[in-house]
Design an enzyme around this catalytic site. Structure first.
Site, PDB file in Angstrom:
ATOM      1  N   GLU A 330     -18.018   6.379  38.903  1.00 38.89           N
ATOM      2  CA  GLU A 330     -18.722   7.103  39.982  1.00 38.89           C
ATOM      3  C   GLU A 330     -19.494   6.183  40.917  1.00 38.89           C
ATOM      4  O   GLU A 330     -20.609   6.481  41.313  1.00 38.89           O
ATOM      5  CB  GLU A 330     -19.658   8.151  39.347  1.00 38.89           C
ATOM      6  CG  GLU A 330     -18.902   9.190  38.539  1.00 38.89           C
ATOM      7  CD  GLU A 330     -19.816  10.224  37.909  1.00 38.89           C
ATOM      8  OE1 GLU A 330     -19.432  11.402  37.907  1.00 38.89           O
ATOM      9  OE2 GLU A 330     -20.894   9.850  37.427  1.00 38.89           O
TER      10      GLU A 330
HETATM   11  N1  IFG Z   1     -19.930  12.230  34.644  1.00 35.46           N
HETATM   12  C1  IFG Z   1     -20.740  11.004  34.574  1.00 35.46           C
HETATM   13  C2  IFG Z   1     -21.785  10.957  33.477  1.00 35.46           C
HETATM   14  C3  IFG Z   1     -22.428  12.313  33.207  1.00 35.46           C
HETATM   15  C4  IFG Z   1     -21.347  13.344  32.968  1.00 35.46           C
HETATM   16  C5  IFG Z   1     -21.940  14.668  32.517  1.00 35.46           C
HETATM   17  C6  IFG Z   1     -18.902   9.939  33.352  1.00 35.46           C
HETATM   18  C7  IFG Z   1     -18.112   8.693  33.048  1.00 35.46           C
HETATM   19  C8  IFG Z   1     -20.534  13.492  34.225  1.00 35.46           C
HETATM   20  N2  IFG Z   1     -19.819   9.860  34.358  1.00 35.46           N
HETATM   21  O1  IFG Z   1     -18.707  10.959  32.712  1.00 35.46           O
HETATM   22  O2  IFG Z   1     -22.793  10.023  33.828  1.00 35.46           O
HETATM   23  O3  IFG Z   1     -23.270  12.678  34.275  1.00 35.46           O
HETATM   24  O4  IFG Z   1     -20.963  15.534  32.016  1.00 35.46           O
END
Ligand code: IFG
Length: 507
Positions: A330
């Protein structure tokens, strides 16, 4: 008139009895047996006899096997009240635990008949796996902290077992909410019962920094301070001693710690502590919300790489395990060209400190020997690198079971136990050949968590589904749900706050 406790108890019991009777005969609960083990063993052959544990039972375990035998004895003493001495030399003892060079890896063999229990393996972790299986062969009362009446019968037969995948992981997010070392240890106790062998600790993010780094002390004095974390409720951090203590505690249960420092995104807490890590040198505001994707290290500044190397060096020095996770997810505020150049400079630093890198699937954009952790089920993945499977719509334990679940999120949808069980890590991704699948991992993100009860409610039973498909070769939902149902009373006696899913025939 003094109402005796007995009368009250009898009165209270009545409706329960009526309710149970009126509930009608559900599926016959699976009696504990050699084939009721979680994860499902590779081969389980029930026998016609059974072994009776008595107050005179002695456990024989030579040399390096002794600590593992002692763990078993310590687990059995409270409910049985038996001494269960562990003897070094082979006497006429009925329970024998020992190494056998004809086996290797995590495999073990467990043989039970009327006269003896024999557990052998080619390695200590194999013996540990066998002990977790053996512990499930005594009735649920064995989990009690107080003496129960028994009898303590172990169903006979032979189990020849070994795992499908080498990496069977769990993940705790200490950054959004700091879970204390004691909470992490309790989680290690629980996950190791199901032969989970890696625990990934997410130690830094926008809301907090949770591991002491000597060369950058403000990361924890500021980033780990009280008032950090989601809603300002997640403050705290692991000192290096806390971390080493967790590593040792996990190692005694054959769980290897995988620390994660997430870069180049998810770095707001580090930039609040060290504004020089931003491109404009201005400290961003501390964040206690749960948005993602707004922060990025500055790929064009040399201090960024000194920071990354200092953190990787110190983390590697305190981590005996083979893996360092460097995040990579992200990075929506990192220009793609900068992301590539950052990863090209930083991923090799993990190898410089003699560790193997793991990163979230976005790192696959840069060809390295790093292991790619697949998580975003909405993004295709093609790679020739090894992959750890954590699809968010199957393995993310912070997803709600349904929309009424207290805590948890649902951006990847809601996930019931069957969703976590009914997929094949080896064939899920057409862009990843089965031989590149290194294993599975069940992440538990802590945006909505504050205590251990909430961790346990979201993790159990779905973590066991992931453990079962990570360990076992065959997948059979009807068998799994019966085995899981029979395990419920064990969690109840341990005080584990599990979710009693309506999909499972709980005993
Ligand atoms: N995606 C984000 C996490 C977390 C997650 C919550 C990943 C690799 C959503 N990144 O999962 O930091 O916020 O479900």
């Amino acid at each position: 008139m003094r109402v005796t406790h007995l009368a009250v108890a009898a009165f209270l019991a009545l409706p329960l009895a009526v309710t149970t009777a009126s509930a009608g005969p559900g599926p016959a609960p699976l009696p504990f047996s050699i084939s009721s083990v979680l994860p499902a063993p590779a081969e389980a052959i029930p026998g016609s006899e059974s072994f009776g544990l008595t107050r005179d039972t002695v456990i024989t375990a030579g040399g390096p096997a002794a600590p593992i035998a002692e763990q078993l004895a310590a687990a059995w003493r409270p409910a049985t009240g038996f001494a269960l001495p562990v003897a070094a030399d082979p006497q006429n003892s009925a329970i024998r635990i020992g190494l056998d060079a004809r086996m290797s890896g995590e495999a073990y063999r467990l043989g039970v008949d009327r006269d003896q229990v024999e557990l052998t393996a080619g390695s200590l972790k194999g013996l540990f796996n066998g002990v977790q299986t053996l512990r499930q062969l005594l009735p649920p009362e064995i989990e009690s902290a107080t003496i129960q009446k028994g009898p303590w019968t172990i169903p006979g037969g032979v189990i020849n077992d070994k795992p499908r995948f080498a990496y069977r992981g769990a993940m705790l997010d200490l950054a959004r909410h700091f879970h204390t070392p004691d909470e992490v240890k309790r989680y290690i106790d629980q996950i190791s019962r199901f032969k989970i062998n890696f625990l990934h600790l997410h130690l830094s993010d926008d809301q907090g920094w949770r591991i002491q780094i000597d060369s950058w002390p403000r990361l924890t004095t500021v980033g780990g301070a009280k008032g950090t974390g989601v809603r300002g409720l997640g403050g705290g951090f692991l000192t290096k001693n806390d971390y080493r203590d967790l590593v040792d505690y996990a190692a005694q249960r054959y769980v290897t710690i995988v620390p994660e420092i997430d870069m180049p995104g998810h770095v707001n807490a580090a930039q609040v502590a060290y504004p020089e890590l931003t491109c404009d040198g201005v400290a961003p505001r501390p964040r206690i919300d749960i948005r993602v994707g707004y922060s990025s290290l500055c790929a064009g500044k040399e201090i960024t790489y000194r920071f990354a190397e200092d953190v990787i060096r110190e983390l590697a020095a305190m981590t005996p395990g083979p893996f360092l996770h460097i995040g990579g997810d992200e990075a929506h505020s990192t220009p793609h060209a900068d992301y590539l150049s950052f990863q090209q400079r930083v991923l090799p630093l993990v190898g410089k400190y003699r560790k193997t890198a793991i990163g979230w699937q976005e790192i696959a954009a840069v060809r390295t020997d790093a292991i790619v952790q697949y998580w975003n089920h909405q993004a295709p993945l093609e790679t020739t690198q090894r992959v750890i499977m954590s699809p968010a719509d199957r393995a993310y334990l912070d997803m709600q079971y349904d929309l009424l679940t207290p805590g948890g999120l649902h951006w990847a949808g809601t996930t019931e136990v069957r969703d976590s069980y009914s997929w094949d890590p080896g064939t899920l991704l057409s862009g990843v050949p089965e031989e590149l699948v290194f294993g599975v991992e069940a992440p538990l993100w802590s945006e909505t968590l504050t205590d251990l009860a909430e961790i346990e409610f979201l993790a159990f039973p779905r973590l066991v589904a992931i453990a079962d498909i990570g360990w076992s070769r065959k997948s059979d939902w009807d068998s799994f749900k019966m085995r899981l149902g029979a395990y419920g009373p064990r969690w109840t006696r341990q005080g584990v706050h599990f979710y009693s899913s309506p999909q499972i025939p709980w005993s």
